[in-house]
Scaffold this active site. Sequence first.
Site, short mmCIF file in Angstrom:
data_model
loop_
_atom_site.label_atom_id
_atom_site.label_comp_id
_atom_site.label_asym_id
_atom_site.label_seq_id
_atom_site.Cartn_x
_atom_site.Cartn_y
_atom_site.Cartn_z
N ASP A 202 0.84 -1.19 0.00
CA ASP A 202 0.00 0.00 0.00
C ASP A 202 0.88 1.25 0.00
OD1 ASP A 202 -2.76 1.13 0.37
OD2 ASP A 202 -1.87 1.90 2.22
N GLU A 271 1.91 -0.23 -4.98
CA GLU A 271 0.97 0.81 -5.42
C GLU A 271 1.71 2.14 -5.46
OE1 GLU A 271 -3.32 2.56 -3.90
OE2 GLU A 271 -1.69 2.33 -2.46
#
Length: 542
Positions: A202, A271
Amino acid sequence: MTNNQEWWRGAVIYQVYPRSFFDSNNDGIGDLPGVTAKMDYIASLGVDAIWLSPFFTSPMKDFGYDVSDYCDVDPIFGDMSDFDALIESAHQHGLKVMIDQVLNHSSDQHPWFVESRSNHANAKADWYIWADANSDGTVPNNWLSVFGGPAWHWDSRRKQYYLHNFLDSQPDLNFHNPDVVDALLETVEFWLKRGVDGFRLDTANYYYHDVELRNNPPKEDVVEGSIGVRLDNPYAYQLHLYDKSRPENIGFLQRLRGLLDQYPNTTTVGEVGCDFALDTMAAYTQGGDKLHMCYSFDLLTHDSSMTHIRNTMQTIETGLGDGWPCWSIGNHDVERVATRWGNNHDPIAKSKIYMAMLLTLRGSVCLYQGEELGLPEAELEFDQLVDPFGIAFWPEFKGRDGCRTPLPWKNETLGGFTQNNQPWLPIAESQRALAVDMQDGNRDSVLHAYRDFLHVRRGHPELRFGDIEFLYNDDTTLTFLRSFQGKRLYVAINTSHQDKILPVEQTLTVLTLPEAIPSGYVDHHNTVVLPPYSVLLATVNT
């Protein structure tokens, strides 16, 4: 072909958002045993791996992306034995398992932060990013939170501000402290020892901040609709030079890769969300010593034109070198593809053709649960929202709840998701007719199109591993070649509601596609004919 240790190259990864997948104990919330119970379904799609969104212990202020224990399962999802059973089931089905790692920030209820905020002299005093107020009491600099407002929150215990790039209950960890890095890598290794096959990272470009806390400059020519830009959120008005994507990030990613290299057959996908995302993707995946793959938000916008797709692909190909991309057109943070790109016109046909486009581009692929059903965005009222992002920006931005509603397994009131009359988010009435049980028996359904096309992809190494050469595009049409080990595959995509006729220089042998997938053909003039929302795959004759 690629070797087994590079199973991730060209892999298709199915993202499971556990809260909304399947509720096994009827408390209204999906759980890990629910994922295990539906493993046959996931395997039937023909994907290679599962990406599990966070299931760690959390106060759920941001629904698991605020971690209070990196090494345990939150009770609403089950326990560690349930996780072990999921891993075992997935592996028995030939599926890899990747889990979300939220390393940039923790929950403010994490014991590390509780200790850090207690005073200036404790052992973890600088495990988070603390700064004194300006002389007039204002925040240390102009950095902004993605969720709106300053990225600084005043703490009365320490009489200082702490940094939070997201919610103020998600304080950022201080990666400039080597003890923090060591501790986080220990949590990563905990799950490697547990048998996971990789990690989705993330906010992978947020880890480091500028130690001088320099102000970000304003962004010039802020345009609504460009990547990551919403004019209702002041975050879009800055060029984020100092609060993320810092050069020190490279060193951490190298240490992380060194750890994963000790566990063969594991992988990472990062990401990346920033103003220079495609350049960052290249930098983070080149050289074989950092991340295995990255994906950006470039295909998560409202621009579905083939011009945008080609420009994005060519930009990353130009700078990628030996790096490797991963592409996604939908996830748990954006409006569902069928609505965002379908505009409620021919959503079934558009779901199929955008799927075919995604699965023929060069790179690995992430598919978000429900895309294989062509689900539209769920329309919710304000009093039904639980997403703090959506609540803060309503009504201009309705948040992320509309793409997170429970997956419909059956065309019934509770969608076969639960027997609890109060699921954590409402069952979307608009999605029930697209339930798994309705599409399973329909050979022309989006579900069968996904299964069939994934089978086609598996049978053509050109689509998984091959180079890409673009030939032609307009806003609704795209053609390109995929080449691997001396074989070439011609791909033509028509995303419009009109026939497209394209001249072609190559001599082609058209592949027969399964009936659920509208296919083009080559006429006797050696011209490619693409009916509305169709794809043509053909081998190039030598």
